[in-house]
Design a protein around this motif. Structure first.
Motif, PDB file in Angstrom:
ATOM      1  N   LYS A 112       0.852  -1.200   0.000  1.00 27.77           N
ATOM      2  CA  LYS A 112       0.000   0.000   0.000  1.00 27.77           C
ATOM      3  C   LYS A 112       0.881   1.240   0.000  1.00 27.77           C
ATOM      4  N   ALA A 113       0.578   2.155  -0.916  1.00 29.22           N
ATOM      5  CA  ALA A 113       1.328   3.398  -1.028  1.00 29.22           C
ATOM      6  C   ALA A 113       0.663   4.508  -0.221  1.00 29.22           C
ATOM      7  N   PHE A 114       1.485   5.342   0.396  1.00 25.94           N
ATOM      8  CA  PHE A 114       1.001   6.477   1.180  1.00 25.94           C
ATOM      9  C   PHE A 114       1.694   7.753   0.719  1.00 25.94           C
ATOM     10  N   SER A 115       0.904   8.784   0.460  1.00 25.95           N
ATOM     11  CA  SER A 115       1.458  10.110   0.175  1.00 25.95           C
ATOM     12  C   SER A 115       1.792  10.767   1.506  1.00 25.95           C
ATOM     13  N   VAL A 116       3.023  11.163   1.677  1.00 24.98           N
ATOM     14  CA  VAL A 116       3.494  11.635   2.979  1.00 24.98           C
ATOM     15  C   VAL A 116       3.574  13.156   3.011  1.00 24.98           C
ATOM     16  N   THR A 117       2.751  13.741   3.847  1.00 24.33           N
ATOM     17  CA  THR A 117       2.808  15.191   4.061  1.00 24.33           C
ATOM     18  C   THR A 117       2.896  15.551   5.538  1.00 24.33           C
ATOM     19  N   SER A 118       2.630  14.571   6.413  1.00 17.52           N
ATOM     20  CA  SER A 118       2.650  14.859   7.848  1.00 17.52           C
ATOM     21  C   SER A 118       2.884  13.577   8.639  1.00 17.52           C
ATOM     22  N   ASP A 119       3.047  13.728   9.932  1.00 18.24           N
ATOM     23  CA  ASP A 119       3.219  12.569  10.815  1.00 18.24           C
ATOM     24  C   ASP A 119       2.003  11.650  10.783  1.00 18.24           C
ATOM     25  N   ARG A 120       0.834  12.204  10.486  1.00 14.46           N
ATOM     26  CA  ARG A 120      -0.376  11.382  10.428  1.00 14.46           C
ATOM     27  C   ARG A 120      -0.284  10.341   9.317  1.00 14.46           C
ATOM     28  N   ASP A 121       0.340  10.716   8.215  1.00 10.68           N
ATOM     29  CA  ASP A 121       0.505   9.768   7.108  1.00 10.68           C
ATOM     30  C   ASP A 121       1.454   8.638   7.501  1.00 10.68           C
ATOM     31  N   ILE A 122       2.492   8.972   8.243  1.00 12.24           N
ATOM     32  CA  ILE A 122       3.431   7.953   8.718  1.00 12.24           C
ATOM     33  C   ILE A 122       2.735   7.009   9.687  1.00 12.24           C
ATOM     34  N   GLU A 123       1.898   7.552  10.549  1.00 12.27           N
ATOM     35  CA  GLU A 123       1.154   6.710  11.495  1.00 12.27           C
ATOM     36  C   GLU A 123       0.204   5.774  10.767  1.00 12.27           C
ATOM     37  N   ALA A 124      -0.481   6.284   9.736  1.00 11.24           N
ATOM     38  CA  ALA A 124      -1.398   5.448   8.960  1.00 11.24           C
ATOM     39  C   ALA A 124      -0.648   4.330   8.254  1.00 11.24           C
ATOM     40  N   ALA A 125       0.530   4.637   7.726  1.00 11.47           N
ATOM     41  CA  ALA A 125       1.334   3.621   7.061  1.00 11.47           C
ATOM     42  C   ALA A 125       1.791   2.561   8.047  1.00 11.47           C
ATOM     43  N   TRP A 126       2.169   2.993   9.216  1.00 17.94           N
ATOM     44  CA  TRP A 126       2.643   2.058  10.241  1.00 17.94           C
ATOM     45  C   TRP A 126       1.532   1.081  10.647  1.00 17.94           C
ATOM     46  N   LYS A 127       0.306   1.558  10.693  1.00 21.21           N
ATOM     47  CA  LYS A 127      -0.817   0.731  11.135  1.00 21.21           C
ATOM     48  C   LYS A 127      -1.386  -0.153  10.034  1.00 21.21           C
ATOM     49  N   CYS A 128      -1.059   0.115   8.793  1.00 20.02           N
ATOM     50  CA  CYS A 128      -1.672  -0.586   7.662  1.00 20.02           C
ATOM     51  C   CYS A 128      -1.385  -2.084   7.706  1.00 20.02           C
ATOM     52  N   SER A 129      -2.374  -2.883   7.326  1.00 17.79           N
ATOM     53  CA  SER A 129      -2.234  -4.336   7.373  1.00 17.79           C
ATOM     54  C   SER A 129      -1.552  -4.918   6.137  1.00 17.79           C
ATOM     55  N   ALA A 130      -1.232  -4.086   5.149  1.00 12.07           N
ATOM     56  CA  ALA A 130      -0.565  -4.582   3.945  1.00 12.07           C
ATOM     57  C   ALA A 130       0.777  -5.200   4.298  1.00 12.07           C
ATOM     58  N   ASP A 131       1.218  -6.149   3.467  1.00 16.38           N
ATOM     59  CA  ASP A 131       2.496  -6.814   3.703  1.00 16.38           C
ATOM     60  C   ASP A 131       3.666  -5.845   3.567  1.00 16.38           C
ATOM     61  N   MET A 132       3.537  -4.892   2.662  1.00 14.14           N
ATOM     62  CA  MET A 132       4.579  -3.906   2.410  1.00 14.14           C
ATOM     63  C   MET A 132       3.935  -2.534   2.325  1.00 14.14           C
ATOM     64  N   ILE A 133       4.710  -1.511   2.601  1.00 17.36           N
ATOM     65  CA  ILE A 133       4.216  -0.149   2.437  1.00 17.36           C
ATOM     66  C   ILE A 133       5.227   0.656   1.630  1.00 17.36           C
ATOM     67  N   LEU A 134       4.705   1.686   0.975  1.00 15.92           N
ATOM     68  CA  LEU A 134       5.538   2.576   0.167  1.00 15.92           C
ATOM     69  C   LEU A 134       5.232   4.004   0.561  1.00 15.92           C
ATOM     70  N   LEU A 135       6.275   4.774   0.810  1.00 15.82           N
ATOM     71  CA  LEU A 135       6.128   6.187   1.157  1.00 15.82           C
ATOM     72  C   LEU A 135       6.500   7.017  -0.056  1.00 15.82           C
ATOM     73  N   ASP A 136       5.585   7.906  -0.465  1.00 14.90           N
ATOM     74  CA  ASP A 136       5.742   8.621  -1.724  1.00 14.90           C
ATOM     75  C   ASP A 136       5.477  10.100  -1.519  1.00 14.90           C
ATOM     76  N   GLN A 137       5.919  10.873  -2.491  1.00 15.01           N
ATOM     77  CA  GLN A 137       5.653  12.312  -2.475  1.00 15.01           C
ATOM     78  C   GLN A 137       4.196  12.605  -2.794  1.00 15.01           C
ATOM     79  N   GLY A 138       3.598  11.752  -3.637  1.00 17.59           N
ATOM     80  CA  GLY A 138       2.161  11.839  -3.826  1.00 17.59           C
ATOM     81  C   GLY A 138       1.689  12.439  -5.131  1.00 17.59           C
ATOM     82  N   ALA A 139       2.354  13.478  -5.621  1.00 17.73           N
ATOM     83  CA  ALA A 139       1.872  14.126  -6.835  1.00 17.73           C
ATOM     84  C   ALA A 139       2.175  13.307  -8.082  1.00 17.73           C
ATOM     85  N   GLY A 140       3.254  12.527  -8.038  1.00 16.99           N
ATOM     86  CA  GLY A 140       3.558  11.639  -9.148  1.00 16.99           C
ATOM     87  C   GLY A 140       4.242  12.333 -10.313  1.00 16.99           C
ATOM     88  N   GLY A 141       5.480  11.926 -10.599  1.00 17.29           N
ATOM     89  CA  GLY A 141       6.186  12.425 -11.768  1.00 17.29           C
ATOM     90  C   GLY A 141       6.651  13.864 -11.685  1.00 17.29           C
TER      91      GLY A 141
END
Length: 223
Positions: A112-141
């Protein structure tokens, strides 16, 4: 997601037969295909994914990238063995992840990919049940990175994406030591994958890891 100290590398957005040749030569750990994503210039349909994935070196793990797709699409490609991992890059929630696992008899490997703009996004990624996580800038390209200091609070292994290229790849690994790095536009020239850039990116990752192991004695094992 057990493994050794080695930082992994994923080359994403493959769409041409020559792209497959480039990654087979460079041997990244993962190859990514953007599957039926409207508006993406890297998007390929499921039949193209079948053809392209079949040409990959067996040592490269194929990943399908989906954005709010009907779960039948990633589930079908996973069950056929066309892809090994489904990367969810939209608004997919825990219910979607659970449904995808049910549709694949619990065998699906999900990122599961997460667009990171704040600590809340990091917390959501940490809690996610996906096997792997990806931290991204979000806007793409855009070629821009997110605030890397936010990722230092991540309590689980992750793929680092967003604005990575030849110029900042070694620095990203040195500063954050992610489980893996993910590159797409950073290894392109004029909108197409560039053989030299792909080879150089893989060489940078391998070299950066050797340097880190030399400094630490190679004892930093990741779980």
């Amino acid at each position: 997601m057990t493994g050794d100290r080695t930082v992994k590398i994923k080359i994403c957005g493959l769409k041409r037969p020559e792209d497959i040749g480039y990654v087979n030569e460079a041997l990244p750990d993962y190859a990514g295909f953007v599957v039926e994503v409207p508006g993406s210039r890297r998007s390929v349909d499921r039949d193209a994914v079948r053809r392209l994935s079949a040409g990959l070196d067996d040592r490269i793990i194929p990943i399908g990238v989906f954005v709010d797709a009907p779960p039948e699409l990633p589930a079908g490609l996973l069950k056929e063995g066309i892809i090994t991992v489904a990367q969810l890059h939209g608004c997919e929630d825990e219910k979607y992840i659970e449904q995808l696992r049910e549709m694949t008899d619990g065998t699906a490997k999900i990122m599961k990919a997460f667009s990171v703009t704040s600590d809340r996004d990091i917390e959501a990624a940490w809690k996610c049940s996906a096997d792997m996580i990806l931290l991204d800038q979000g806007a793409g390209g855009t070629g821009k990175v997110f605030d890397w200091s936010l990722a230092r609070g991540m309590g689980r292994p992750y793929f680092l994406a967003g604005g990575l290229g030849i110029g900042n790849l070694a620095e990203a690994i040195r500063i954050l030591s992610p489980w893996a790095v993910d590159l797409s536009s950073g290894v392109e020239t004029d909108g197409n994958k560039d053989r030299r850039k792909i080879s150089e990116a893989v060489a940078i990752v391998r070299g950066a890891v050797r340097e880190a192991d030399g400094e630490s004695g190679g004892n930093d094992e990741r779980k």
